[in-house]
Design a protein around this motif. Sequence first.
Motif, mmCIF file in Angstrom:
data_model
loop_
_atom_site.group_PDB
_atom_site.id
_atom_site.type_symbol
_atom_site.label_atom_id
_atom_site.label_comp_id
_atom_site.label_asym_id
_atom_site.label_seq_id
_atom_site.Cartn_x
_atom_site.Cartn_y
_atom_site.Cartn_z
ATOM 1 N N GLY A 241 -17.166 6.717 -19.674
ATOM 2 C CA GLY A 241 -17.470 5.613 -20.568
ATOM 3 C C GLY A 241 -17.188 4.253 -19.966
ATOM 4 N N LYS A 242 -16.689 4.208 -18.723
ATOM 5 C CA LYS A 242 -16.326 2.933 -18.111
ATOM 6 C C LYS A 242 -16.899 2.818 -16.705
ATOM 7 C CE LYS A 242 -11.973 2.617 -20.705
ATOM 8 N NZ LYS A 242 -10.501 2.488 -20.624
ATOM 9 N N LEU A 243 -18.176 3.105 -16.565
ATOM 10 C CA LEU A 243 -18.799 3.112 -15.249
ATOM 11 C C LEU A 243 -19.298 1.741 -14.806
ATOM 12 C CD1 LEU A 243 -20.765 6.484 -15.254
ATOM 13 C CD2 LEU A 243 -18.555 5.960 -14.219
ATOM 14 N N PHE A 244 -19.020 0.693 -15.596
ATOM 15 C CA PHE A 244 -19.514 -0.624 -15.227
ATOM 16 C C PHE A 244 -18.385 -1.595 -14.871
ATOM 17 C CE2 PHE A 244 -22.753 1.248 -17.971
ATOM 18 C CZ PHE A 244 -23.854 1.158 -17.133
ATOM 19 N N GLY A 245 -17.167 -1.089 -14.777
ATOM 20 C CA GLY A 245 -16.053 -1.936 -14.403
ATOM 21 C C GLY A 245 -15.713 -1.790 -12.928
ATOM 22 N N THR A 246 -14.471 -2.086 -12.599
ATOM 23 C CA THR A 246 -13.971 -1.923 -11.235
ATOM 24 C C THR A 246 -12.879 -0.859 -11.241
ATOM 25 O OG1 THR A 246 -12.316 -3.660 -11.540
ATOM 26 C CG2 THR A 246 -14.463 -4.321 -10.649
ATOM 27 N N ALA A 247 -12.618 -0.313 -10.072
ATOM 28 C CA ALA A 247 -11.601 0.733 -9.971
ATOM 29 C C ALA A 247 -10.875 0.626 -8.641
ATOM 30 C CB ALA A 247 -12.238 2.116 -10.106
ATOM 31 N N GLY A 248 -9.569 0.820 -8.688
ATOM 32 C CA GLY A 248 -8.766 0.891 -7.476
ATOM 33 C C GLY A 248 -8.305 2.320 -7.261
ATOM 34 N N PRO A 249 -7.741 2.608 -6.096
ATOM 35 C CA PRO A 249 -7.350 3.982 -5.776
ATOM 36 C C PRO A 249 -5.948 4.352 -6.233
ATOM 37 C CG PRO A 249 -7.069 2.597 -3.846
ATOM 38 C CD PRO A 249 -7.634 1.707 -4.925
ATOM 39 N N ASP A 250 -5.442 3.730 -7.305
ATOM 40 C CA ASP A 250 -4.065 3.973 -7.742
ATOM 41 C C ASP A 250 -3.783 5.450 -7.993
ATOM 42 O OD1 ASP A 250 -2.905 0.980 -8.826
ATOM 43 O OD2 ASP A 250 -5.072 1.226 -8.675
ATOM 44 N N VAL A 251 -4.633 6.086 -8.794
ATOM 45 C CA VAL A 251 -4.404 7.490 -9.142
ATOM 46 C C VAL A 251 -4.495 8.363 -7.902
ATOM 47 C CG1 VAL A 251 -5.313 9.454 -10.444
ATOM 48 C CG2 VAL A 251 -5.175 7.197 -11.519
ATOM 49 N N PHE A 252 -5.498 8.104 -7.061
ATOM 50 C CA PHE A 252 -5.686 8.878 -5.841
ATOM 51 C C PHE A 252 -4.459 8.773 -4.935
ATOM 52 C CE2 PHE A 252 -6.942 9.225 -1.409
ATOM 53 C CZ PHE A 252 -7.749 10.349 -1.384
ATOM 54 N N VAL A 253 -3.988 7.551 -4.681
ATOM 55 C CA VAL A 253 -2.868 7.357 -3.760
ATOM 56 C C VAL A 253 -1.568 7.869 -4.375
ATOM 57 C CG1 VAL A 253 -1.531 5.641 -2.475
ATOM 58 C CG2 VAL A 253 -4.018 5.437 -2.603
ATOM 59 N N ASP A 254 -1.375 7.671 -5.682
ATOM 60 C CA ASP A 254 -0.194 8.218 -6.349
ATOM 61 C C ASP A 254 -0.114 9.732 -6.161
ATOM 62 O OD1 ASP A 254 0.880 5.890 -7.314
ATOM 63 O OD2 ASP A 254 0.227 6.166 -9.381
ATOM 64 N N ARG A 255 -1.218 10.396 -6.435
ATOM 65 C CA ARG A 255 -1.228 11.858 -6.353
ATOM 66 C C ARG A 255 -1.047 12.331 -4.910
ATOM 67 N NH1 ARG A 255 -2.662 15.482 -10.138
ATOM 68 N NH2 ARG A 255 -3.796 13.978 -11.421
ATOM 69 N N LEU A 256 -1.678 11.636 -3.978
ATOM 70 C CA LEU A 256 -1.537 11.993 -2.571
ATOM 71 C C LEU A 256 -0.086 11.811 -2.114
ATOM 72 C CD1 LEU A 256 -3.132 12.801 0.023
ATOM 73 C CD2 LEU A 256 -3.247 10.345 0.529
ATOM 74 N N ALA A 257 0.510 10.659 -2.438
ATOM 75 C CA ALA A 257 1.879 10.387 -2.016
ATOM 76 C C ALA A 257 2.859 11.388 -2.609
ATOM 77 C CB ALA A 257 2.274 8.960 -2.416
ATOM 78 N N ALA A 258 2.658 11.737 -3.877
ATOM 79 C CA ALA A 258 3.567 12.671 -4.539
ATOM 80 C C ALA A 258 3.419 14.086 -3.995
ATOM 81 C CB ALA A 258 3.321 12.668 -6.050
ATOM 82 N N GLY A 259 2.230 14.422 -3.503
ATOM 83 C CA GLY A 259 1.993 15.779 -3.019
ATOM 84 C C GLY A 259 2.335 16.002 -1.571
ATOM 85 N N LEU A 260 2.434 14.936 -0.780
ATOM 86 C CA LEU A 260 2.705 15.078 0.643
ATOM 87 C C LEU A 260 4.138 15.532 0.902
ATOM 88 C CD1 LEU A 260 0.928 11.934 2.135
ATOM 89 C CD2 LEU A 260 0.315 14.321 2.551
ATOM 90 N N THR A 261 4.281 16.467 1.817
ATOM 91 C CA THR A 261 5.595 16.919 2.282
ATOM 92 C C THR A 261 5.552 16.956 3.812
ATOM 93 O OG1 THR A 261 5.016 19.268 2.305
ATOM 94 C CG2 THR A 261 5.856 18.347 0.220
ATOM 95 N N GLU A 262 6.653 17.293 4.420
ATOM 96 C CA GLU A 262 6.700 17.334 5.882
ATOM 97 C C GLU A 262 5.719 18.353 6.456
ATOM 98 O OE1 GLU A 262 10.664 17.797 7.278
ATOM 99 O OE2 GLU A 262 11.334 15.843 6.521
ATOM 100 N N GLU A 263 5.396 19.396 5.689
ATOM 101 C CA GLU A 263 4.467 20.409 6.205
ATOM 102 C C GLU A 263 3.059 19.857 6.385
ATOM 103 O OE1 GLU A 263 3.835 23.788 3.714
ATOM 104 O OE2 GLU A 263 3.109 22.611 2.010
ATOM 105 N N HIS A 264 2.756 18.718 5.759
ATOM 106 C CA HIS A 264 1.434 18.111 5.923
ATOM 107 C C HIS A 264 1.335 17.296 7.205
ATOM 108 C CE1 HIS A 264 1.417 18.815 1.470
ATOM 109 N NE2 HIS A 264 0.191 19.207 1.761
ATOM 110 N N GLY A 265 2.450 17.125 7.911
ATOM 111 C CA GLY A 265 2.434 16.414 9.178
ATOM 112 C C GLY A 265 2.336 14.913 9.024
ATOM 113 N N LYS A 266 1.941 14.259 10.103
ATOM 114 C CA LYS A 266 1.864 12.803 10.125
ATOM 115 C C LYS A 266 0.591 12.343 9.433
ATOM 116 C CE LYS A 266 2.291 8.810 13.200
ATOM 117 N NZ LYS A 266 2.436 8.355 14.605
ATOM 118 N N VAL A 267 0.745 11.646 8.306
ATOM 119 C CA VAL A 267 -0.388 11.218 7.491
ATOM 120 C C VAL A 267 -0.226 9.745 7.121
ATOM 121 C CG1 VAL A 267 -1.666 11.561 5.338
ATOM 122 C CG2 VAL A 267 -0.683 13.538 6.531
ATOM 123 N N SER A 268 -1.286 8.975 7.278
ATOM 124 C CA SER A 268 -1.302 7.584 6.831
ATOM 125 C C SER A 268 -2.657 7.324 6.170
ATOM 126 C CB SER A 268 -1.058 6.634 8.013
ATOM 127 O OG SER A 268 -1.961 6.899 9.063
#
Length: 302
Positions: A241-268
Amino acid sequence: MDEHPPLMHSSRPTFPGNITDAYSLEVSVKDIAALTAVAPRILPGSTISIPYLPGQDNDARLATAQAVRGLGLVPMPHLSARRIASLAELDSFVKRAVAEAGVERCFVIAGDPSTPVGPFSDSSSLIETGVFERWGIQVVGVGGHPEGHPVMSTADRWDVLERKCDSIGRRGMTPLIVTQFGFNADIVLMWLKTLRERGIEHPVRVGVPGPAGIAVLARYASLCGVSACASMWSKYGISLGKLFGTAGPDVFVDRLAAGLTEEHGKVSLHFFPFGGIAQSVRWIEQYRSRAEQLRYASASLS
């Protein structure tokens, strides 16, 4: 019930540090003025990836690499195999990039044309020329595709990635994997886990769309063959319902940061600034500030 509930901002990431601390940016020839304006706000030595776009000649790409170096940043020019007319052209470009812009890293891709203009059909054929190590390139970047590839099967993608990384390593250089931008952090995390399970331990830069209009994001996704169905938008934090606004990657980066552990290796992170370089840098600053505040609050409570 959603098996991956939204992350609350008070969640404490399992991955040490701030994931935005060592980000890179994709900056085209025409955007060098915008980069110059925000360069003082970017950590010196950060990598600036320079895409190989049609309509821009090698002199313009080399001038951009020189400008990036002059700003105290590290240029990483792309080389599009199917757009390079000859071995002599490849050799000349890499030689000049090293001599004139201090280039130490390059990123190789096959490119969009279905028919090569010269002898190179894919990025592997560029690596195998020996040109990069001959002129002192230290890092060669290759693409990763967590959310799929428009023409390659999953098995083929893994096989090609492994062979390219092995070839780069055998030639005395360091492979760097830069993924296509995506919208589903859970898929990226699973892809990283599989990558490490297959014994590929090289550094990974995860592609992230910078803040932009949703229509702009959809257009780039379509051009690059990235899946952007309704469920994918939902994972990214966008409702239909909100396809005409703007979006940042907050949810994507939050979820990625919370899911990363040392087993994922060097990630940036590697940002594609679809909504503009200044907007991406501003978003990174705001995200980093919020992360620091949360870290401070967490430390105060512990």
